[in-house]
Design a protein around this motif. Structure first.
Motif, PDB file in Angstrom:
ATOM      1  N   ILE A  19       0.619  -1.232   0.033  1.00 46.06           N
ATOM      2  CA  ILE A  19      -0.473  -0.315   0.069  1.00 46.06           C
ATOM      3  C   ILE A  19       0.899   1.268   0.187  1.00 46.06           C
ATOM      4  O   ILE A  19       0.914   2.125  -0.570  1.00 46.06           O
ATOM      5  CB  ILE A  19      -0.806   0.273   1.053  1.00 46.06           C
ATOM      6  CG1 ILE A  19      -1.725  -0.716   1.037  1.00 46.06           C
ATOM      7  CG2 ILE A  19      -1.466   1.867   1.523  1.00 46.06           C
ATOM      8  CD1 ILE A  19      -2.957  -1.474   2.278  1.00 46.06           C
ATOM      9  N   ASP A  20       1.730   1.202   1.149  1.00 45.61           N
ATOM     10  CA  ASP A  20       2.729   2.413   0.786  1.00 45.61           C
ATOM     11  C   ASP A  20       3.542   2.503  -0.233  1.00 45.61           C
ATOM     12  O   ASP A  20       4.099   3.177  -1.542  1.00 45.61           O
ATOM     13  CB  ASP A  20       3.926   2.089   2.084  1.00 45.61           C
ATOM     14  CG  ASP A  20       3.532   2.358   2.935  1.00 45.61           C
ATOM     15  OD1 ASP A  20       2.136   2.860   3.217  1.00 45.61           O
ATOM     16  OD2 ASP A  20       4.752   1.767   3.880  1.00 45.61           O
ATOM     17  N   SER A  21       4.147   1.828  -1.292  1.00 40.37           N
ATOM     18  CA  SER A  21       4.397   1.864  -2.319  1.00 40.37           C
ATOM     19  C   SER A  21       3.386   2.289  -3.296  1.00 40.37           C
ATOM     20  O   SER A  21       3.473   3.249  -4.388  1.00 40.37           O
ATOM     21  CB  SER A  21       4.886   0.669  -3.026  1.00 40.37           C
ATOM     22  OG  SER A  21       5.363  -0.172  -4.718  1.00 40.37           O
ATOM     23  N   VAL A  53      12.496  -0.468   5.752  1.00 40.83           N
ATOM     24  CA  VAL A  53      12.247   0.411   4.530  1.00 40.83           C
ATOM     25  C   VAL A  53      11.707   1.649   4.470  1.00 40.83           C
ATOM     26  O   VAL A  53      11.249   2.604   4.195  1.00 40.83           O
ATOM     27  CB  VAL A  53      12.292   0.340   2.936  1.00 40.83           C
ATOM     28  CG1 VAL A  53      11.904   0.922   1.691  1.00 40.83           C
ATOM     29  CG2 VAL A  53      13.849  -1.901   3.163  1.00 40.83           C
ATOM     30  N   SER A  54       9.996   1.320   4.842  1.00 42.11           N
ATOM     31  CA  SER A  54       9.164   2.995   5.088  1.00 42.11           C
ATOM     32  C   SER A  54      10.003   3.102   5.801  1.00 42.11           C
ATOM     33  O   SER A  54       9.595   4.370   5.631  1.00 42.11           O
ATOM     34  CB  SER A  54       7.832   1.472   5.118  1.00 42.11           C
ATOM     35  OG  SER A  54       6.878   3.026   5.310  1.00 42.11           O
ATOM     36  N   LEU A  55       9.654   3.192   7.244  1.00 46.17           N
ATOM     37  CA  LEU A  55      10.040   4.306   8.196  1.00 46.17           C
ATOM     38  C   LEU A  55      11.608   4.699   7.567  1.00 46.17           C
ATOM     39  O   LEU A  55      11.238   5.899   7.813  1.00 46.17           O
ATOM     40  CB  LEU A  55      10.406   2.966   9.472  1.00 46.17           C
ATOM     41  CG  LEU A  55       9.244   1.890  10.298  1.00 46.17           C
ATOM     42  CD1 LEU A  55      10.178   1.761  11.202  1.00 46.17           C
ATOM     43  CD2 LEU A  55       8.150   3.208  10.683  1.00 46.17           C
ATOM     44  N   PHE A  56      12.189   3.984   7.558  1.00 49.59           N
ATOM     45  CA  PHE A  56      14.105   4.412   6.758  1.00 49.59           C
ATOM     46  C   PHE A  56      13.539   5.566   5.733  1.00 49.59           C
ATOM     47  O   PHE A  56      13.610   6.866   6.054  1.00 49.59           O
ATOM     48  CB  PHE A  56      14.360   3.663   5.431  1.00 49.59           C
ATOM     49  CG  PHE A  56      15.746   3.880   5.375  1.00 49.59           C
ATOM     50  CD1 PHE A  56      16.739   4.782   6.075  1.00 49.59           C
ATOM     51  CD2 PHE A  56      15.379   4.076   3.914  1.00 49.59           C
ATOM     52  CE1 PHE A  56      17.668   5.570   5.192  1.00 49.59           C
ATOM     53  CE2 PHE A  56      16.394   5.259   2.960  1.00 49.59           C
ATOM     54  CZ  PHE A  56      18.097   5.376   3.945  1.00 49.59           C
ATOM     55  N   LEU A  57      12.279   5.381   4.485  1.00 48.17           N
ATOM     56  CA  LEU A  57      12.363   5.946   3.499  1.00 48.17           C
ATOM     57  C   LEU A  57      11.291   8.299   4.477  1.00 48.17           C
ATOM     58  O   LEU A  57      10.684   9.335   4.047  1.00 48.17           O
ATOM     59  CB  LEU A  57      11.009   5.664   2.573  1.00 48.17           C
ATOM     60  CG  LEU A  57      11.654   4.952   1.511  1.00 48.17           C
ATOM     61  CD1 LEU A  57      11.125   4.369   0.786  1.00 48.17           C
ATOM     62  CD2 LEU A  57      12.552   5.701   0.764  1.00 48.17           C
ATOM     63  N   ARG A  58       9.844   7.792   5.584  1.00 46.50           N
ATOM     64  CA  ARG A  58       9.245   7.595   6.017  1.00 46.50           C
ATOM     65  C   ARG A  58      10.545   9.292   6.803  1.00 46.50           C
ATOM     66  O   ARG A  58      10.818  10.856   6.709  1.00 46.50           O
ATOM     67  CB  ARG A  58       8.445   8.213   7.237  1.00 46.50           C
ATOM     68  CG  ARG A  58       7.432   7.380   6.387  1.00 46.50           C
ATOM     69  CD  ARG A  58       6.202   6.549   7.225  1.00 46.50           C
ATOM     70  NE  ARG A  58       5.511   5.841   6.338  1.00 46.50           N
ATOM     71  CZ  ARG A  58       3.944   5.800   6.869  1.00 46.50           C
ATOM     72  NH1 ARG A  58       3.939   6.990   6.714  1.00 46.50           N
ATOM     73  NH2 ARG A  58       3.907   5.375   5.988  1.00 46.50           N
TER      74      ARG A  58
END
Length: 64
Positions: A19-21, A53-58
């Motif tokens: 979903i984030d993607s 990865v999601s946390l890193f990008l945020r």
């Protein structure tokens, strides 16, 4: 009431990363979208990768 075990938590993490993607692609961030898509694909082998990865990008977006 359903119990949350490690297998269902991993599936939830993969779906969340997908979903984030999709949201990244819709917001015009193709590199982030591809990175998240790849992380979601690898999350079945490396649990928690998609979330990391999601946390890193945020965090990286906040720092910039």
């Amino acid at each position: 009431m359903a119990n949350l075990n490690s297998r269902s938590a991993n599936k939830l993490s993969i779906v969340s990363t997908l979903i984030d993607s999709l949201l990244a692609f819709r917001r015009g961030r193709p590199k982030s979208g591809l990175l998240l898509l790849g992380a979601a694909a690898l999350s079945s082998r490396i649990p928690g990768l998609g979330t990391a990865v999601s946390l890193f990008l945020r965090i990286a977006r906040r720092v910039r």
